[in-house]
Design an enzyme around this catalytic site. Structure first.
Site, PDB file in Angstrom:
ATOM      1  CB  THR A 193      68.490  90.743 -35.710  1.00 14.37           C
ATOM      2  OG1 THR A 193      69.416  90.549 -36.769  1.00 14.37           O
ATOM      3  CG2 THR A 193      68.650  92.150 -35.174  1.00 14.37           C
ATOM      4  CG  ASP A 197      69.775  87.556 -42.994  1.00 12.94           C
ATOM      5  OD1 ASP A 197      69.223  88.650 -43.153  1.00 12.94           O
ATOM      6  OD2 ASP A 197      70.939  87.428 -42.570  1.00 12.94           O
ATOM      7  CB  THR A 250      59.405  84.998 -63.155  1.00 11.08           C
ATOM      8  OG1 THR A 250      59.917  86.242 -63.665  1.00 11.08           O
ATOM      9  CG2 THR A 250      58.519  85.285 -61.966  1.00 11.08           C
ATOM     10  CD  GLN A 251      66.611  86.080 -64.040  1.00  9.55           C
ATOM     11  OE1 GLN A 251      66.965  87.249 -64.180  1.00  9.55           O
ATOM     12  NE2 GLN A 251      67.135  85.101 -64.736  1.00  9.55           N
ATOM     13  CB  CYS A 252      59.554  89.392 -62.505  1.00  6.46           C
ATOM     14  SG  CYS A 252      59.950  89.736 -64.207  1.00  6.46           S
ATOM     15  CG  ASP A 299      72.979  85.265 -38.671  1.00  5.84           C
ATOM     16  OD1 ASP A 299      73.476  86.366 -38.430  1.00  5.84           O
ATOM     17  OD2 ASP A 299      72.314  85.024 -39.709  1.00  5.84           O
ATOM     18  CB  SER A 300      67.962  83.010 -39.902  1.00  6.38           C
ATOM     19  OG  SER A 300      68.067  84.054 -40.827  1.00  6.38           O
ATOM     20  CB  SER A 301      72.912  83.460 -42.778  1.00  4.88           C
ATOM     21  OG  SER A 301      72.201  84.639 -43.096  1.00  4.88           O
TER      22      SER A 301
HETATM   23  N1  ASP Z   1      71.425  87.883 -39.860  1.00  4.74           N
HETATM   24  C1  ASP Z   1      70.199  87.950 -39.084  1.00  4.74           C
HETATM   25  C2  ASP Z   1      69.495  86.616 -39.173  1.00  4.74           C
HETATM   26  O1  ASP Z   1      68.851  86.353 -40.157  1.00  4.74           O
HETATM   27  C3  ASP Z   1      69.332  89.057 -39.580  1.00  4.74           C
HETATM   28  C4  ASP Z   1      68.004  89.195 -38.851  1.00  4.74           C
HETATM   29  O2  ASP Z   1      67.695  88.521 -37.906  1.00  4.74           O
HETATM   30  O3  ASP Z   1      67.225  90.068 -39.245  1.00  4.74           O
HETATM   31  O4  ASP Z   1      69.586  85.816 -38.278  1.00  4.74           O
END
Ligand code: ASP
Length: 340
Positions: free
Chosen positions: A12, A89, A274-276, A56-58
Site C-alpha cells: 500500500t 498483509d 495455539t489458536q489463541c 501486493d504482499s498477498s
Molecule cells: N494489500 C496490501 C499489501 O499487503 C496491504 C498493505 O500494504 O497494507 O500489499
C-alpha cells in the site's frame, strides 16, 4: 557516513489508483521517495533497489523472500543497514522468513509499510518510512543498535518473527503478543536494549531454500475424521502446523489421536500452535493435549503461526532429516521462541 539500502517490494505504501479507479495497485519507488524529501536531511547515504514488478504482499512467495535475502547478502558489506518496504498483509511472514534465512546477522534489517498510500493526505507512510530509516542508522560506539530483522510500524519497533497483523483499519496494524516491543518512537527513539537480539554466530551467512510441502490444519468442534485423514494422508505432505485450542489442546477421542499417531510414524512433522492470540502451548498440561504429546507432536511453544509455518518450511528446506527438523523447531534460533 552511514549507508542504508532501501528495498521496495510493493504494498500500500507505494500504491496508486488503477486506471479504472476501482482498485489500488503498486507503483514505483521514485514516486514514494518524492514524498519524503526529509530523508535527505538524515546524515546517511541512501540507495535504493526496487522489485522489477512491485507486488501486493498477498502475492508474496518464498522465491520473493529468497530474492530479498540475496539482495541483502550481496550488499551486506557495502551497507550499514537495510530498510524493506512491504505490504502489511504478509509482512509478519516475510519478516519471520528473513530472520531464519539471515544467520549471524549483525546489521539492521527493518521492514515497514503503511495502511494508507504515501500520496494520501492522512497517510502513515511518511512517518513509518522516515523512522524506519532513522532506526537503521542508529549506532553506539560504531556498532549498529539493531542487529536483527525488525518491523517498524506506527511508533513501535518489533522483533520481526514475533508479530501478527492486528487490524485492517488502525494505523497500529501489528502487535507482538508474546514479546516486548524493541523500541518506541516518540520525541526520541527509546530502545529497550535488554530485549534486542544478538546472534551468537560469528559469521553472517545466507541460508536459502524453503520446502512448500506443508499445510495448516485448524481444529474446530465438529471437524470430520475423513477430512483430517485426507489432509494427513496426502503423501506430498512433509510438515503440518496444527492450530489447537487453548494451551495446545485437541479432541482426546481415539479416532483423532490414531490419525495423528499414524501420520507422525510415517515421518510427518507436526507442530502444535495455539489458536489463541496470546500465550503458549503446554503439551501435557491438560489430558486433551497429553495425547498429542504421546503421539509425537512437537510443541510450538509461544511462536506465532507466522513464525511457525515459515520456520517449518525453512527447516524442511535445509534438511529432510525429520529428527533434526523437530529438534530445530523447539530450539530458539532467532528469538522467535521463549525457552523459559
Ligand atoms: N494489500 C496490501 C499489501 O499487503 C496491504 C498493505 O500494504 O497494507 O500489499
Amino acid at each position: 557516513m552511514t549507508s542504508i539500502l532501501i528495498i521496495y517490494t510493493g504494498g500500500t505504501i507505494g500504491m496508486v489508483e488503477s486506471e479504472d479507479q476501482k482498485t489500488l495497485v503498486p507503483f514505483n519507488l521514485d514516486y514514494i521517495l518524492s514524498y519524503v524529501p526529509e530523508l535527505n536531511k538524515l546524515d546517511a547515504k541512501l540507495d535504493s533497489y526496487s522489485f522489477e514488478n512491485p507486488i501486493d504482499s498477498s502475492d508474496i512467495q518464498p522465491a520473493d523472500w529468497t530474492l530479498i535475502a540475496k539482495i541483502i547478502n550481496e550488499n551486506y558489506k557495502a551497507y550499514d543497514g537495510f530498510v524493506i518496504l512491504h505490504g502489511s498483509d504478509t509482512l509478519a511472514y516475510t519478516a519471520s522468513a528473513l530472520s531464519f534465512m539471515l544467520e549471524g546477522l549483525k546489521k539492521p534489517v527493518i521492514l515497514t509499510g503503511s495502511q494508507l498510500p504515501i500520496g494520501m493526505i492522512r497517510t502513515d507512510a511518511r512517518e513509518n518510512l522516515i523512522t524506519a530509516v532513522e532506526i537503521a542508522t542508529q549506532k553506539i560506539n560504531d556498532e549498529p543498535v539493531v542487529k536483527e530483522v525488525a518491523v517498524f510500524f506506527e511508533d513501535m519497533l518489533y522483533r520481526g518473527n514475533r508479530i501478527k497483523k492486528l487490524s485492517t483499519e488502525a494505523f497500529e496494524a501489528f502487535f507482538s503478543p508474546n514479546y516486548p516491543v524493541l523500541a518506541e518512537a516518540g520525541v526520541s527513539i527509546n530502545f529497550d536494549y535488554s530485549q534486542l537480539w544478538t546472534s551468537d554466530k560469528s559469521d553472517f551467512k545466507l541460508n536459502d531454500g524453503f520446502n512448500q510441502q506443508v499445510v495448516v490444519l485448524t481444529l474446530f468442534p465438529g471437524i470430520s475424521a475423513e477430512l483430517i485423514k485426507s489432509v494427513l494422508e496426502n503423501n506430498m505432505l512433509k510438515g503440518l502446523v496444527l492450530m489447537t485450542f487453548g494451551a495446545g489442546n485437541g479432541p482426546s477421542k481415539p479416532w483423532f489421536l490414531d490419525i495423528v499417531k499414524a501420520a507422525v510414524s510415517r515421518g510427518l512433522v507436526i507442530i502444535n500452535v495455539t489458536q489463541c492470540a496470546m500465550g503458549r502451548v503446554e503439551q501435557g498440561k491438560y489430558e486433551t493435549s497429553l495425547g498429542l504429546l504421546n503421539a509425537g507432536v512437537i510443541s510450538g511453544g509461544d511462536m506465532t503461526f507466522e513464525a511457525a509455518i515459515t520456520k517449518l518450511m525453512f527447516l524442511l528446506g535445509q534438511s529432510d532429516n525429520s529428527l533434526w527438523v523437530k529438534e530445530q523447531m523447539v530450539t530458539n534460533l532467532r528469538g522467535e521462541l521463549s525457552t523459559s
